[in-house]
Design an enzyme around this catalytic site. Structure first.
Site, PDB file in Angstrom:
ATOM      1  N   LYS A 115       0.745  -1.410  -0.173  1.00 19.69           N
ATOM      2  CA  LYS A 115       0.153   0.053  -0.005  1.00 19.69           C
ATOM      3  C   LYS A 115       0.908   1.275  -0.122  1.00 19.69           C
ATOM      4  O   LYS A 115       0.474   2.234  -0.637  1.00 19.69           O
ATOM      5  CB  LYS A 115      -0.901  -0.024   1.263  1.00 19.69           C
ATOM      6  CG  LYS A 115      -2.004  -1.123   1.411  1.00 19.69           C
ATOM      7  CD  LYS A 115      -2.750  -1.435   0.239  1.00 19.69           C
ATOM      8  CE  LYS A 115      -2.771  -2.957  -0.103  1.00 19.69           C
ATOM      9  NZ  LYS A 115      -2.838  -3.394  -1.416  1.00 19.69           N
ATOM     10  N   GLU A 199      -4.463   6.640   8.510  1.00 20.12           N
ATOM     11  CA  GLU A 199      -5.172   7.538   7.678  1.00 20.12           C
ATOM     12  C   GLU A 199      -6.447   8.005   8.448  1.00 20.12           C
ATOM     13  O   GLU A 199      -6.724   7.384   9.456  1.00 20.12           O
ATOM     14  CB  GLU A 199      -5.911   6.561   6.550  1.00 20.12           C
ATOM     15  CG  GLU A 199      -4.924   6.479   5.418  1.00 20.12           C
ATOM     16  CD  GLU A 199      -5.457   5.573   4.319  1.00 20.12           C
ATOM     17  OE1 GLU A 199      -6.791   5.013   4.421  1.00 20.12           O
ATOM     18  OE2 GLU A 199      -4.768   5.268   3.370  1.00 20.12           O
ATOM     19  N   HIS A 234     -15.598  -7.527   5.154  1.00 17.02           N
ATOM     20  CA  HIS A 234     -14.761  -7.217   4.280  1.00 17.02           C
ATOM     21  C   HIS A 234     -14.990  -8.458   2.974  1.00 17.02           C
ATOM     22  O   HIS A 234     -14.383  -8.635   2.062  1.00 17.02           O
ATOM     23  CB  HIS A 234     -13.229  -7.385   4.436  1.00 17.02           C
ATOM     24  CG  HIS A 234     -13.001  -6.142   5.448  1.00 17.02           C
ATOM     25  ND1 HIS A 234     -13.056  -4.871   5.122  1.00 17.02           N
ATOM     26  CD2 HIS A 234     -12.659  -6.085   6.636  1.00 17.02           C
ATOM     27  CE1 HIS A 234     -12.890  -4.108   5.990  1.00 17.02           C
ATOM     28  NE2 HIS A 234     -12.594  -4.957   7.027  1.00 17.02           N
ATOM     29  N   ARG A 291      -5.843  -8.257 -10.623  1.00 12.30           N
ATOM     30  CA  ARG A 291      -6.503  -9.381 -10.952  1.00 12.30           C
ATOM     31  C   ARG A 291      -7.834  -9.075 -11.461  1.00 12.30           C
ATOM     32  O   ARG A 291      -8.530  -8.153 -11.534  1.00 12.30           O
ATOM     33  CB  ARG A 291      -6.522 -10.387  -9.901  1.00 12.30           C
ATOM     34  CG  ARG A 291      -7.490  -9.885  -8.857  1.00 12.30           C
ATOM     35  CD  ARG A 291      -7.837 -10.871  -7.695  1.00 12.30           C
ATOM     36  NE  ARG A 291      -8.730 -10.209  -6.916  1.00 12.30           N
ATOM     37  CZ  ARG A 291      -8.532  -9.490  -5.700  1.00 12.30           C
ATOM     38  NH1 ARG A 291      -7.354  -9.159  -5.435  1.00 12.30           N
ATOM     39  NH2 ARG A 291      -9.639  -9.157  -5.121  1.00 12.30           N
TER      40      ARG A 291
HETATM   41  C1  MV4 Z   1     -10.890   2.745   4.830  1.00  7.86           C
HETATM   42  C2  MV4 Z   1     -12.248   2.824   5.445  1.00  7.86           C
HETATM   43  C3  MV4 Z   1     -12.230   4.029   6.115  1.00  7.86           C
HETATM   44  N1  MV4 Z   1     -11.191   4.828   6.005  1.00  7.86           N
HETATM   45  N2  MV4 Z   1      -9.726   3.460   4.916  1.00  7.86           N
HETATM   46  C4  MV4 Z   1     -11.554  -1.831   3.630  1.00  7.86           C
HETATM   47  C5  MV4 Z   1     -10.946  -2.871   2.729  1.00  7.86           C
HETATM   48  C6  MV4 Z   1      -9.593  -2.090   2.276  1.00  7.86           C
HETATM   49  N3  MV4 Z   1      -9.341  -1.795   0.759  1.00  7.86           N
HETATM   50  C7  MV4 Z   1      -9.917  -0.620   2.754  1.00  7.86           C
HETATM   51  N4  MV4 Z   1     -11.060  -0.571   3.620  1.00  7.86           N
HETATM   52  C8  MV4 Z   1     -11.313   0.663   4.030  1.00  7.86           C
HETATM   53  N5  MV4 Z   1     -10.421   1.654   4.262  1.00  7.86           N
HETATM   54  C9  MV4 Z   1     -10.211   4.750   5.518  1.00  7.86           C
HETATM   55  N6  MV4 Z   1      -9.212   5.740   5.375  1.00  7.86           N
HETATM   56  C10 MV4 Z   1     -12.903   1.938   4.988  1.00  7.86           C
HETATM   57  C11 MV4 Z   1     -12.646   0.703   4.650  1.00  7.86           C
HETATM   58  C12 MV4 Z   1     -13.756  -0.081   4.476  1.00  7.86           C
HETATM   59  C13 MV4 Z   1     -14.290  -0.831   5.406  1.00  7.86           C
HETATM   60  C14 MV4 Z   1     -13.893  -0.704   6.746  1.00  7.86           C
HETATM   61  C15 MV4 Z   1     -14.445  -1.196   7.789  1.00  7.86           C
HETATM   62  C16 MV4 Z   1     -15.548  -2.090   7.820  1.00  7.86           C
HETATM   63  C17 MV4 Z   1     -16.111  -1.998   6.360  1.00  7.86           C
HETATM   64  C18 MV4 Z   1     -15.499  -1.481   5.246  1.00  7.86           C
HETATM   65  C19 MV4 Z   1     -16.033  -1.968   4.179  1.00  7.86           C
HETATM   66  C20 MV4 Z   1     -15.385  -1.237   3.089  1.00  7.86           C
HETATM   67  C21 MV4 Z   1     -14.264  -0.411   3.283  1.00  7.86           C
END
Ligand code: MV4
Length: 482
Positions: A115, A199, A234, A291
């Site tokens: 990342k 973040e 997730h 992918r």
């Molecule tokens: C986040 C976020 C909120 N704030 N980053 C989840 C999967 C990965 N790709 C990154 N994700 C997230 N990053 C910041 N700065 C929210 C998610 C997020 C998520 C977080 C908690 C519970 C469910 C989620 C579903 C989609 C994305």
């Protein structure tokens, strides 16, 4: 390209082989001992058993798979999703062995697999990112000061994580040090890389991802978005395309940002750029998945493209046959992932024999599956049985078709998430398009689903009784006393 080996199993192996066959390309399946009778094995022109059921003794044995491919004169290897699909070394070994890897170059996989490297690569391209740090945290005290400036809650993320792995929410500065220590040691243990960054935590975002496609000649297009906010821990459960909240302007902005992300890592092939969309419709780059994704069919239905065909053409060094201006969204598509899990028991995997397996069919219904009736659902792999995909001219039409298709999908022997899908498609928040990533947490409970089931059972019983009373007159059936 005359022969392709698919280094995967289940629905995606079958889905890739179907396109290959349509293109006149021969197919080779690999399989573990648990999958001897699987549809992907039966469908392939040739099939080779590569080991016992556990993935690390079969589907993850890159070098063994390459050896098999060489022996059978394979021209290219398609990795599907999961397993070896985002393993940069595997892609390199395939190419070093004189075959084509149907996917991006290992450079793109490596950059996006970290990342922090991804943030660094896209820095010069003016892509919106969530406020935070862009280097691995080495000084916890300094990081805490940054966190205070950003404002709590903040999120600690592991650089080697992704897809929700290795994330920790910190609510206030008092728990910062402790959470940071835990996050670093967790990342060390899980990924062998303790690099973490912070973040601002966006509390109620939508998860919107953009499908991109790039050839070897510098042409990169976006194939619009998929709305993936309906997920549980997730694990995505429902996806749709297009999103009901993007305006044409925002769609263009996000699409162009996604293309820049792809260019930042010299991307080639089909890839997905993930964004968060906040309640004010600001979008932020999260990560790129290098992918073909599980939910790619919804994009296929609204663009009319076969993404596997596009992947194969690009891997064959062909130019994209269309430009951005040629691409239009046509209609609306949904996908429900059907897992062998019990939504009434904490989504516990429900393995066993598929006593009954009858998928729905008909206009505007597509089922991508890798199972047939009487098969045993193996415990070693992901419990996804199939993907139920519907299409409509409008969102409402596609929703209606989904509800009909769910009711016509008959599975017995294992519990499935089909009834959970029905719950989502009947929910007012989902139907109105007014939802975010908190949908499941906010609205779903086993009690609610049970109550709906009981209500439906009552209604069904009443209908049956009404019908009986009607028929009993005509047919002289025994009368029921009231
Ligand atoms: C986040 C976020 C909120 N704030 N980053 C989840 C999967 C990965 N790709 C990154 N994700 C997230 N990053 C910041 N700065 C929210 C998610 C997020 C998520 C977080 C908690 C519970 C469910 C989620 C579903 C989609 C994305």
């Amino acid at each position: 390209m005359k022969k392709i080996l698919v280094a995967n199993r289940g629905e995606i192996a079958l889905r890739v082989m179907k396109t290959a066959r349509n293109m006149g390309i021969k197919t080779v399946a690999i399989y573990s001992e648990a999958d001897r009778n699987a549809p992907h094995v039966k469908f392939a022109d040739e099939a080779v058993c590569i080991g016992p059921p556990p993935s690390n003794e079969s589907y993850l044995l890159g070098d063994k798979i390459i050896k098999v491919a060489k022996e059978l004169n394979v021209d290219a290897i398609h990795p599907g999703y999961g397993f070896l699909s985002e393993n940069a070394e595997f892609g390199e070994h395939v190419e070093k062995s004189g075959m084509i890897f149907i996917g991006p170059k290992s450079y793109a996989i490596r950059v996006m697999g970290s990342k922090l490297a991804a943030k660094d690569a896209v820095k010069k391209y003016d892509i919106p990112m969530v406020p935070g740090t862009d280097e691995a945290i080495t000084n916890v005290g300094a990081a805490k000061e940054i966190a205070k400036k950003i404002g709590f809650p903040i999120l600690i993320k592991a650089s080697a994580g992704g897809g929700g792995k290795g994330m920790r929410i910190v609510e206030n500065s008092e728990e910062f040090e402790d959470q940071m220590k835990r996050a670093i040691s967790e990342a060390e243990n899980a990924f062998g890389d303790g690099s973490v960054f912070i973040e601002k935590f966006v509390t109620s975002p939508r998860h919107i991802e953009i499908q991109v496609l790039a050839d070897n000649f510098g042409n990169t297009v976006y194939l619009f978005e998929r709305e993936c906010s309906i997920q549980r821990r997730h694990q995505k459960v429902v996806e749709e395309a297009p999103s009901s909240v993007l305006t044409p302007e925002l769609r263009k902005q996000m699409g162009e940002a996604a293309v820049k992300v792809a260019k930042a890592c010299d991307y080639v092939g089909a890839g997905t750029v993930e964004f968060l969309l906040d309640d004010k419709h600001n979008f932020y780059f999260l990560e790129m998945n290098t992918r073909l994704q599980v939910e790619h069919p919804v994009t296929e239905l609204i663009t009319g493209l076969d993404l596997v065909e596009q992947q194969i053409n690009v891997a064959n060094n062909e130019k994209l046959s269309f430009s951005q201006e040629d691409l239009k969204i046509n209609g609306h598509a949904f996908e429900v992932r059907v897992y062998a899990e019990d939504p009434l028991n904490n989504f516990m995997p429900s393995v066993g024999k598929l006593e009954v397996y009858r998928p729905p069919s008909g206009k505007n219904i597509r089922v991508d599956d890798g199972f047939t009736e009487a098969m045993q659902v193996p415990i070693q792999y992901d419990p996804m049985l199939s993907k139920l995909i519907t299409y409509g001219k409008t969102r409402n039409e596609a929703m209606q078709t989904m509800l009909e298709a769910i009711s016509e999908y008959h599975i017995e022997g294992v519990s499935t998430t089909l009834q959970f899908g029905k719950f989502v498609f009947e929910h007012e928040a989902f139907r109105s398009g007014n939802f975010d990533t908190n949908f499941v947490k906010k609205y779903y409970s086993e009690e609610k689903l049970k109550a709906i089931n009981e209500e439906e059972a009552k209604i069904a019983a009443l209908f049956a009784l009404k019908q009986y009373l009607k028929d009993s007159e005509k047919l002289r059936l025994p009368k029921i006393s009231k």
